[in-house]
Design a protein around this motif. Structure first.
Motif, PDB file in Angstrom:
ATOM      1  N   GLN A  61     -32.982  98.313 -73.403  1.00 39.56           N
ATOM      2  CA  GLN A  61     -33.532  99.123 -72.541  1.00 39.56           C
ATOM      3  C   GLN A  61     -34.978  99.066 -72.656  1.00 39.56           C
ATOM      4  O   GLN A  61     -36.332  99.561 -72.449  1.00 39.56           O
ATOM      5  N   HIS A  62     -35.176  98.182 -73.836  1.00 42.17           N
ATOM      6  CA  HIS A  62     -36.535  98.582 -74.468  1.00 42.17           C
ATOM      7  C   HIS A  62     -37.496  97.405 -73.010  1.00 42.17           C
ATOM      8  O   HIS A  62     -38.535  97.950 -72.192  1.00 42.17           O
ATOM      9  N   TRP A  63     -36.854  96.448 -72.585  1.00 40.71           N
ATOM     10  CA  TRP A  63     -37.543  95.407 -71.640  1.00 40.71           C
ATOM     11  C   TRP A  63     -37.183  96.077 -69.915  1.00 40.71           C
ATOM     12  O   TRP A  63     -38.496  96.733 -69.424  1.00 40.71           O
ATOM     13  N   VAL A  64     -36.766  97.819 -70.043  1.00 43.19           N
ATOM     14  CA  VAL A  64     -36.601  97.801 -69.381  1.00 43.19           C
ATOM     15  C   VAL A  64     -37.859  99.261 -68.828  1.00 43.19           C
ATOM     16  O   VAL A  64     -38.538  99.435 -67.813  1.00 43.19           O
ATOM     17  N   GLN A  65     -37.690 100.200 -69.697  1.00 49.33           N
ATOM     18  CA  GLN A  65     -38.930 100.930 -70.421  1.00 49.33           C
ATOM     19  C   GLN A  65     -40.618  99.936 -70.311  1.00 49.33           C
ATOM     20  O   GLN A  65     -41.899 100.494 -69.500  1.00 49.33           O
ATOM     21  N   ASP A  66     -41.002  98.707 -70.735  1.00 50.54           N
ATOM     22  CA  ASP A  66     -41.699  98.132 -71.006  1.00 50.54           C
ATOM     23  C   ASP A  66     -42.298  97.480 -69.509  1.00 50.54           C
ATOM     24  O   ASP A  66     -43.034  97.696 -69.431  1.00 50.54           O
TER      25      ASP A  66
END
Length: 299
Positions: free
Chosen positions: A44-49
């Protein structure tokens, strides 16, 4: 491997269970679930970033474990960027709209994950079997859905489609379990019960749906749902493998020291209304029971 075709003699019938399948031990399940959930947070961090957009559809037999799998996926994710969509029956107005219209408004923006607990495939399943749509509407859907999904994928949306399979025996067992559990009786609707008497109708509808909608851009992935622990682990693992995320180190956060109190005096407690302290009563009762047990054992 995902998407691999099997010969007709090898392919299990809908709802059957591989002979070698065994239930995952609880300790192994909990350890692996914890590891996978940590990976979901990283994903999810990657999706947001990166501003990625993810849509996962959860379809399948009633009581096959879709909801419990979604619950484990979302347990530690940021709800501001991960939404579960479970739409009710369409309104009179929505019935006059283009069929996909009510679903389009729930598609993700940049940095969002959307999990659909049932989706536009209602038309190929319950609506087809129960006669809630016409034959023309059904045929139009089968023609349009591959086009619709190709448009989503071409626009950059990461689309995953999961079909949860379960045997008729296990499904009926779970229905009886819900019937006897007041906490879960709401999960047993008259429509669910129709899945028992119309088992073969749903099987035929699923088979035809796969023929028309298992496209290279958006493959169906079948999840064996006979053992819920196994299916949760398997679906989360596949979802993580299907998303090309990278581990991103979140920005460091420093908690500042709390400044010393200066001139603030808290008002007296009796000026406020507090919820009843049921927990305090339980603590007192537990202490009394503990003392009573200790006194009794000492005699």
């Amino acid at each position: 491997m995902p998407g691999k075709k099997v010969g007709k003699s090898q392919a299990p019938t809908e709802g059957s269970v591989p002979a070698q399948a065994k239930k995952l031990p609880r300790d192994v399940y909990e350890a692996e679930l914890s590891r996978l959930q940590a990976e979901l947070v990283s994903m999810q961090h990657w999706v947001q970033d990166t501003g990625a957009r993810v849509v996962a559809l959860f379809e399948g037999r009633d009581a096959a474990g879709k909801g419990s799998a979604i619950k484990r996926i979302t347990e530690y994710l940021n709800p501001r960027h991960c939404r579960v969509v479970a739409l009710p029956a369409p309104t009179e107005r929505e019935r006059t709209e283009w069929y996909f219209q009510r679903y389009i408004k729930h598609l993700p923006a940049a940095g969002e994950i959307v999990l659909m607990d049932r989706s536009w495939y209602n038309r190929a399943g319950v609506e087809r079997v129960m006669g809630f749509c016409t034959t023309d509407e059904y045929r139009r859907f089968l023609h349009q859905v591959p086009i619709f999904e190709r448009l989503l994928v071409e626009d950059g949306i990461i689309l995953q489609k999961f079909w949860f399979s379960v045997s008729d025996v296990e499904q009926e067992r779970r229905f009886h379990s819900r019937l006897n559990d007041p906490m879960r009786q709401w999960k047993l609707s008259p429509m669910d019960l129709q899945s028992i008497v119309r088992w073969e109708d749903y099987s035929r509808a699923k088979d035809e749906m796969f023929v028309h909608t298992d496209i290279p851009e958006a493959r169906w992935q079948t999840v064996e749902g006979e053992f819920k622990r196994n299916s949760r682990i398997n679906v989360i693992n596949h979802l993580l493998q299907a998303i090309p995320y990278e581990h991103i180190t979140p920005p460091s956060v420093t908690i500042p020291p709390r400044p010393a109190a200066k001139s603030y005096d808290r008002p007296p407690r009796d000026q406020f209304r507090y919820v009843y302290d049921l927990a305090g009563d339980l603590v007192k009762n537990a202490d009394k029971a503990k003392k009573k047990k200790k006194k009794k054992s000492g005699k």
